[in-house]
Design an enzyme around this catalytic site. Structure first.
Site, short mmCIF file in Angstrom:
data_model
loop_
_atom_site.label_atom_id
_atom_site.label_comp_id
_atom_site.label_asym_id
_atom_site.label_seq_id
_atom_site.Cartn_x
_atom_site.Cartn_y
_atom_site.Cartn_z
N ILE A 76 0.83 -1.20 0.00
CA ILE A 76 0.00 0.00 0.00
C ILE A 76 0.87 1.25 0.00
O ILE A 76 1.83 1.35 0.78
CB ILE A 76 -0.92 0.01 1.24
CG1 ILE A 76 -1.75 -1.27 1.31
CG2 ILE A 76 -1.81 1.25 1.25
CD1 ILE A 76 -2.42 -1.50 2.66
N CYS A 77 0.55 2.21 -0.86
CA CYS A 77 1.10 3.55 -0.85
C CYS A 77 2.61 3.56 -1.06
O CYS A 77 3.09 3.31 -2.15
CB CYS A 77 0.69 4.25 0.45
SG CYS A 77 0.77 6.04 0.42
N HIS A 78 3.42 3.84 -0.03
CA HIS A 78 4.88 3.89 -0.12
C HIS A 78 5.53 2.52 0.07
O HIS A 78 6.75 2.38 -0.07
CB HIS A 78 5.44 4.86 0.92
CG HIS A 78 5.24 6.30 0.59
ND1 HIS A 78 4.04 6.94 0.78
CD2 HIS A 78 6.09 7.22 0.06
CE1 HIS A 78 4.14 8.20 0.40
NE2 HIS A 78 5.38 8.40 -0.05
N ALA A 79 4.76 1.50 0.41
CA ALA A 79 5.32 0.17 0.71
C ALA A 79 6.15 -0.44 -0.42
O ALA A 79 7.08 -1.19 -0.14
CB ALA A 79 4.21 -0.79 1.13
#
Length: 163
Positions: A105-108
């Site tokens: 998710i997102c910056h992962a």
């Protein structure tokens, strides 16, 4: 099925941990909080400290073998800390080697860049990761959620918590 949620001791975006955690429970799975250190992790709501959560298992003392899948919540600091920890990176890479599903998710996806598992895959993320993903051999797309079956394991990515 046991699902690993991998976070650093500090910096995970709380909503990116708690909402998928609850969804896993609602689907009948057993979410397990895995971190690089024992004790508790400190979650954040953007830049503000939020709740703490107890660590269930520690990288280096557990393996991908004992999980059916992996969730990588984001937050800016969380994946940056994880990508600097060799045991965390190896843990993530093992899921791909074993063909187990992974969600980020997102910056992962920063952790996925470090694990060198993005070559030939199409994924989404927070827009600021676009160049990093391309440099790691992946194809970045601006979509809410992207499911990529372009390798031995399924990869599901999203731009942000709302998606």
């Amino acid at each position: 099925m046991r699902i690993a949620f991998l976070t650093a001791p500090e910096g995970v975006e709380q909503v990116e941990l708690t909402e998928p955690w609850q969804a896993a429970k609602d689907a009948g799975h057993e979410p397990v909080l895995v971190s690089t250190q024992s004790g508790e992790i400190q979650a954040f709501n953007h830049l503000d400290k939020a709740d703490t959560f107890p660590v269930d298992e520690v990288t280096g003392e557990t393996s991908a073998d004992s999980f059916g899948g992996l969730v990588l919540p984001g937050g800016v600091a969380n994946p940056d800390f994880l990508r600097m920890d060799e045991r965390a990176v190896a843990f993530v890479k093992d899921f791909f080697t074993q063909g187990r599903p992974v969600a980020a998710i997102c910056h992962a996806p920063w952790t996925l860049v470090e694990a060198d598992v993005l070559r030939g895959r199409t994924l989404t993320s927070w827009p600021s990761l676009r160049t990093d993903i391309r440099n790691a051999g992946g194809t970045w797309v601006d979509e809410q959620v992207k499911v990529c079956d372009g390798g031995p394991s399924t990869l599901v990515t999203s731009r942000k918590p709302a998606t």
